[in-house]
Scaffold this active site. Sequence first.
Site, mmCIF file in Angstrom:
data_model
loop_
_atom_site.group_PDB
_atom_site.id
_atom_site.type_symbol
_atom_site.label_atom_id
_atom_site.label_comp_id
_atom_site.label_asym_id
_atom_site.label_seq_id
_atom_site.Cartn_x
_atom_site.Cartn_y
_atom_site.Cartn_z
ATOM 1 N N LYS A 102 0.825 -1.220 0.000
ATOM 2 C CA LYS A 102 0.000 0.000 0.000
ATOM 3 C C LYS A 102 0.854 1.264 0.000
ATOM 4 O O LYS A 102 0.604 2.202 0.759
ATOM 5 C CB LYS A 102 -0.984 -0.003 1.173
ATOM 6 C CG LYS A 102 -1.990 -1.160 1.120
ATOM 7 C CD LYS A 102 -3.000 -1.066 2.253
ATOM 8 C CE LYS A 102 -4.016 -2.197 2.187
ATOM 9 N NZ LYS A 102 -3.413 -3.517 2.532
ATOM 10 N N ARG A 103 1.857 1.289 -0.860
ATOM 11 C CA ARG A 103 2.743 2.446 -0.924
ATOM 12 C C ARG A 103 2.062 3.597 -1.664
ATOM 13 O O ARG A 103 1.306 3.385 -2.612
ATOM 14 C CB ARG A 103 4.050 2.088 -1.614
ATOM 15 C CG ARG A 103 4.859 0.979 -0.949
ATOM 16 C CD ARG A 103 5.146 1.267 0.508
ATOM 17 N NE ARG A 103 6.127 0.333 1.047
ATOM 18 C CZ ARG A 103 6.112 -0.146 2.283
ATOM 19 N NH1 ARG A 103 5.135 0.192 3.106
ATOM 20 N NH2 ARG A 103 7.046 -0.967 2.682
#
Length: 284
Positions: A102-103
């Site tokens: 979930k960057r």
Amino acid sequence: MSPTSPLEPFGARLRRAMDTRGPLCVGIDPHGSLLRAWDLDDDIAGLERFTRTTVEALADRVAVLKPQSAFFERFGSRGIAVLEKAVEEARAAGALVLMDAKRGDIGSTMAAYAATYLDQDSPLFSDAVTVSPYLGFGSLRPALDAAAGSGAGVFVLALTSNPEGAEVQRATAADGRSLAQLMLDHMAAENAGASPLGSVGAVVGATLGDAGVDLAINGPLLAPGIGAQGATPQDLPGVFGAAVGNVVPSVSRGVLRHGPDTGALRAAAERFADEVRTAVGAAR
């Protein structure tokens, strides 16, 4: 871009894996309570045993394995080493690896995240990675370009299964669309013309009921929330409608709680895959 030859596009590889192995993603989430449930200590030895057992049980039969990076990062460099080994071994056994990281960032920082997960020369290279678009979809360009160059995929958060997400994702953009729909429309544009499936996917919670958005993005739809979060495979047609054939349901605790017995892990994954096949087939 890595000098290594690019892979076949992720969307095509995923479509084939789903058709041959079944439409299921199993998360690898080694949080403390699961380690203890397996009679393992919440330490690096327990992490390694848990991860190795899960990969050995499932990587040769499920379409996608999805390690949650945070549960490895909490052990520092030793945890990352376990994650690197898991990615390598899972891919060698034929599973597609979706790194749940979930960057989301901008500019050179987003490019560095892209190099970490989407460059074939990286020890953490994965077939796909999850990213957050809520710094603006354009902030994802380094990841989208890196994925396209290597044959990898990107799954973009759209409508997540956590109830807090709605305050952002259901908010209204300047043109009247919800922010989630705006992001989905961007994904559809990225996937235009791809066959049999685009490589830019959306994350849409299976717990949402009627999603209330247009999910025809010509790409995969990762659906967390099956199992412990309360959704079932039978819920998928109601949430995803006509796009249900492109759904990749994600199960973590619903499978992992059956460990450490490898046969029980495999049987649980197969049950979920069969239930998804039945639910999706009935909806077509």
